[in-house]
Design a protein around this motif. Structure first.
Motif, PDB file in Angstrom:
ATOM      1  N   VAL A 119       0.838  -1.207   0.000  1.00  0.00           N
ATOM      2  CA  VAL A 119       0.000   0.000   0.000  1.00  0.00           C
ATOM      3  C   VAL A 119       0.867   1.250   0.000  1.00  0.00           C
ATOM      4  CG1 VAL A 119      -1.718   1.263   1.301  1.00  0.00           C
ATOM      5  CG2 VAL A 119      -1.913  -1.175   1.084  1.00  0.00           C
ATOM      6  N   ALA A 120       1.964   1.249   0.781  1.00  0.00           N
ATOM      7  CA  ALA A 120       2.811   2.434   0.860  1.00  0.00           C
ATOM      8  C   ALA A 120       3.458   2.723  -0.493  1.00  0.00           C
ATOM      9  CB  ALA A 120       3.886   2.233   1.927  1.00  0.00           C
ATOM     10  N   LEU A 121       3.918   1.675  -1.187  1.00  0.00           N
ATOM     11  CA  LEU A 121       4.572   1.926  -2.470  1.00  0.00           C
ATOM     12  C   LEU A 121       3.557   2.386  -3.511  1.00  0.00           C
ATOM     13  CD1 LEU A 121       7.125  -0.945  -2.357  1.00  0.00           C
ATOM     14  CD2 LEU A 121       7.519   1.455  -2.082  1.00  0.00           C
ATOM     15  N   ALA A 122       2.320   1.867  -3.456  1.00  0.00           N
ATOM     16  CA  ALA A 122       1.279   2.375  -4.362  1.00  0.00           C
ATOM     17  C   ALA A 122       1.013   3.846  -4.080  1.00  0.00           C
ATOM     18  CB  ALA A 122       0.006   1.562  -4.202  1.00  0.00           C
ATOM     19  N   THR A 123       0.983   4.228  -2.792  1.00  0.00           N
ATOM     20  CA  THR A 123       0.772   5.633  -2.439  1.00  0.00           C
ATOM     21  C   THR A 123       1.917   6.496  -2.959  1.00  0.00           C
ATOM     22  OG1 THR A 123      -0.227   4.801  -0.425  1.00  0.00           O
ATOM     23  CG2 THR A 123       0.209   7.135  -0.526  1.00  0.00           C
ATOM     24  N   ILE A 124       3.165   5.993  -2.809  1.00  0.00           N
ATOM     25  CA  ILE A 124       4.320   6.776  -3.266  1.00  0.00           C
ATOM     26  C   ILE A 124       4.239   7.004  -4.771  1.00  0.00           C
ATOM     27  CG2 ILE A 124       6.817   6.639  -3.593  1.00  0.00           C
ATOM     28  CD1 ILE A 124       6.933   5.246  -0.862  1.00  0.00           C
ATOM     29  N   ILE A 125       3.840   5.952  -5.506  1.00  0.00           N
ATOM     30  CA  ILE A 125       3.767   6.092  -6.966  1.00  0.00           C
ATOM     31  C   ILE A 125       2.644   7.068  -7.340  1.00  0.00           C
ATOM     32  CG2 ILE A 125       3.191   4.826  -9.064  1.00  0.00           C
ATOM     33  CD1 ILE A 125       4.806   2.521  -7.895  1.00  0.00           C
ATOM     34  N   ALA A 126       1.515   7.011  -6.607  1.00  0.00           N
ATOM     35  CA  ALA A 126       0.427   7.949  -6.891  1.00  0.00           C
ATOM     36  C   ALA A 126       0.862   9.385  -6.606  1.00  0.00           C
ATOM     37  CB  ALA A 126      -0.802   7.581  -6.058  1.00  0.00           C
ATOM     38  N   VAL A 127       1.593   9.600  -5.503  1.00  0.00           N
ATOM     39  CA  VAL A 127       2.077  10.943  -5.176  1.00  0.00           C
ATOM     40  C   VAL A 127       3.050  11.426  -6.245  1.00  0.00           C
ATOM     41  CG1 VAL A 127       3.535  12.203  -3.555  1.00  0.00           C
ATOM     42  CG2 VAL A 127       1.703  10.799  -2.706  1.00  0.00           C
ATOM     43  N   TYR A 128       3.940  10.533  -6.707  1.00  0.00           N
ATOM     44  CA  TYR A 128       4.912  10.919  -7.727  1.00  0.00           C
ATOM     45  C   TYR A 128       4.212  11.320  -9.017  1.00  0.00           C
ATOM     46  CZ  TYR A 128       8.879  10.721 -10.855  1.00  0.00           C
ATOM     47  OH  TYR A 128       9.840  11.036 -11.770  1.00  0.00           O
ATOM     48  N   ARG A 129       3.108  10.629  -9.338  1.00  0.00           N
ATOM     49  CA  ARG A 129       2.403  10.938 -10.575  1.00  0.00           C
ATOM     50  C   ARG A 129       1.790  12.338 -10.522  1.00  0.00           C
ATOM     51  NH1 ARG A 129      -1.130   6.414 -11.031  1.00  0.00           N
ATOM     52  NH2 ARG A 129       0.577   5.067 -11.674  1.00  0.00           N
ATOM     53  N   ILE A 146      -4.359  -5.643  -1.079  1.00  0.00           N
ATOM     54  CA  ILE A 146      -4.299  -5.845  -2.542  1.00  0.00           C
ATOM     55  C   ILE A 146      -5.235  -4.872  -3.236  1.00  0.00           C
ATOM     56  CG2 ILE A 146      -4.817  -7.456  -4.384  1.00  0.00           C
ATOM     57  CD1 ILE A 146      -4.086  -9.695  -2.434  1.00  0.00           C
ATOM     58  N   VAL A 147      -6.512  -4.829  -2.763  1.00  0.00           N
ATOM     59  CA  VAL A 147      -7.492  -3.956  -3.403  1.00  0.00           C
ATOM     60  C   VAL A 147      -7.070  -2.495  -3.249  1.00  0.00           C
ATOM     61  CG1 VAL A 147      -9.889  -3.253  -3.380  1.00  0.00           C
ATOM     62  CG2 VAL A 147      -9.310  -5.628  -3.052  1.00  0.00           C
ATOM     63  N   GLY A 148      -6.578  -2.145  -2.044  1.00  0.00           N
ATOM     64  CA  GLY A 148      -6.160  -0.764  -1.815  1.00  0.00           C
ATOM     65  C   GLY A 148      -5.005  -0.362  -2.702  1.00  0.00           C
ATOM     66  N   ALA A 149      -4.020  -1.250  -2.862  1.00  0.00           N
ATOM     67  CA  ALA A 149      -2.870  -0.921  -3.708  1.00  0.00           C
ATOM     68  C   ALA A 149      -3.310  -0.718  -5.158  1.00  0.00           C
ATOM     69  CB  ALA A 149      -1.834  -2.037  -3.622  1.00  0.00           C
ATOM     70  N   ILE A 150      -4.259  -1.555  -5.627  1.00  0.00           N
ATOM     71  CA  ILE A 150      -4.722  -1.391  -7.012  1.00  0.00           C
ATOM     72  C   ILE A 150      -5.471  -0.080  -7.164  1.00  0.00           C
ATOM     73  CG2 ILE A 150      -6.285  -2.327  -8.741  1.00  0.00           C
ATOM     74  CD1 ILE A 150      -5.576  -5.093  -7.628  1.00  0.00           C
ATOM     75  N   VAL A 151      -6.359   0.240  -6.198  1.00  0.00           N
ATOM     76  CA  VAL A 151      -7.175   1.457  -6.316  1.00  0.00           C
ATOM     77  C   VAL A 151      -6.295   2.698  -6.226  1.00  0.00           C
ATOM     78  CG1 VAL A 151      -8.951   2.800  -5.161  1.00  0.00           C
ATOM     79  CG2 VAL A 151      -9.266   0.374  -5.498  1.00  0.00           C
ATOM     80  N   ILE A 152      -5.332   2.696  -5.269  1.00  0.00           N
ATOM     81  CA  ILE A 152      -4.496   3.885  -5.090  1.00  0.00           C
ATOM     82  C   ILE A 152      -3.541   4.055  -6.265  1.00  0.00           C
ATOM     83  CG2 ILE A 152      -2.707   4.885  -3.620  1.00  0.00           C
ATOM     84  CD1 ILE A 152      -4.037   3.506  -1.277  1.00  0.00           C
ATOM     85  N   GLY A 153      -2.984   2.947  -6.752  1.00  0.00           N
ATOM     86  CA  GLY A 153      -1.919   3.052  -7.724  1.00  0.00           C
ATOM     87  C   GLY A 153      -2.359   3.174  -9.164  1.00  0.00           C
ATOM     88  N   ARG A 154      -3.665   3.059  -9.448  1.00  0.00           N
ATOM     89  CA  ARG A 154      -4.042   3.039 -10.871  1.00  0.00           C
ATOM     90  C   ARG A 154      -4.044   4.451 -11.453  1.00  0.00           C
ATOM     91  NH1 ARG A 154     -10.599   2.712 -10.441  1.00  0.00           N
ATOM     92  NH2 ARG A 154     -10.509   4.562  -9.196  1.00  0.00           N
TER      93      ARG A 154
END
Lengths: 107, 172
Positions: free
Chosen positions: A82-92, B161-169
């Motif tokens: 989750v943290a790395l997804a957040t970091i990538i979203a912030v970078y975008r 898993i769901v959170g990472a997909i939703v946040i990162g898309r």
């Protein structure tokens, strides 16, 4: 006496403090996350050392510390994703992962 | 000094040295690669503590999955116009002071406590094969076990898993 419980606990304390320094002193958000991973590893070493030190009991093996380590590894994996997804979203959005720039919720 | 003590010293030195490298290196890719060494040496410490199941899980999850995830996000967030990819912030000195104080405090507290240290002199015993015991303690529906926390942990993973997909898309 090098393999006593205390030497493992000192090792865990050293690792925890190194990780704490990394998490507090870095600008790059990924680096902060790496510091947190080192801290979680230090806690795991401490738990497994306690579990191994108190393994002999009347009811057989006591493995609660190792079970806790399994749960910590699970939660650490979830946290990292989750943290790395957040970091990538912030970078975008901001084109930067500098945590000192991300101050929208600071007063 | 027996073999186990030497092995412990070697793994402890690798652990502390590569953890220091992770927090001090200027290039973040090198720091992430030293993180693999931290995870691998921690797995060695687990094997030394008769916890081979934890050691294998550590290699699989940390050295395998988490490191790859971190390297991917470093590659996706590289900023070409910054001089150093892993700089320190302004609070670095205070952070070093806090970490050193905490470390000194923990080690002082350990040196004061003789009861725990005395009862655990046989930290490493000769029995191996605790994966069966861990499985019983984790899954068993009839005896005392951690099956409900295990189910909650699976729920945490699903939400992650769901959170990472939703946040990162990508946003349209």
């Amino acid at each position: 006496m090098l393999l006593s419980l205390n030497s493992f606990l000192v090792l865990g304390a050293l690792l925890f403090c190194i990780g704490l320094f990394g998490a507090l002193s870095k600008r790059n958000a990924v680096s902060v996350l790496m510091g947190i991973e080192i801290m979680l590893n230090a806690v795991n070493i401490t738990l497994v050392a306690f579990s191994s030190a108190f393994q002999k009991s009347a009811h057989g093996a006591r493995l609660t510390g190792q079970i806790f380590a399994v749960f910590i590894i699970t939660v650490a994996a979830a946290e990292a994703s989750v943290a790395l997804a957040t970091i990538i979203a912030v970078y975008r959005r901001r084109n930067s992962v500098d945590v000192t720039d991300i101050n929208l919720m600071k007063w | 000094m027996d073999l186990a003590s030497i092995v412990f010293l070697v793994f402890a030195a690798i652990l502390v040295g590569s953890a220091l490298a992770v927090v001090t290196l200027r290039n973040i890719v090198h720091a992430a690669l030293f993180l693999v060494l931290v995870f691998g040496a921690a797995a060695g410490i687990y094997i030394l503590l008769n916890a081979e199941f934890i050691a294998i899980v550590q290699i699989l999850v940390y050295a395998g999955a988490v490191t790859i995830l971190i390297l991917f996000s470093i590659m996706l967030t590289q900023n070409p116009n910054s001089r150093s990819s892993n700089p320190l912030n302004r609070q670095a000195l205070i952070a070093a002071g806090i970490a050193a104080l905490l470390c000194a405090g923990i080690i002082f507290a350990l040196s004061q406590n003789g009861a725990i240290a005395g009862s655990a002199s046989q930290a490493v015993t000769a029995n191996v094969g605790n994966a069966v015991n861990i499985g019983t303690l984790l899954y068993s529906p009839t005896t005392y076990s951690y099956v409900l926390p295990f189910e909650i942990a699976t729920l945490v993973l699903l939400v992650a898993i769901v959170g990472a997909i939703v946040i990162g898309r990508e946003e349209e």
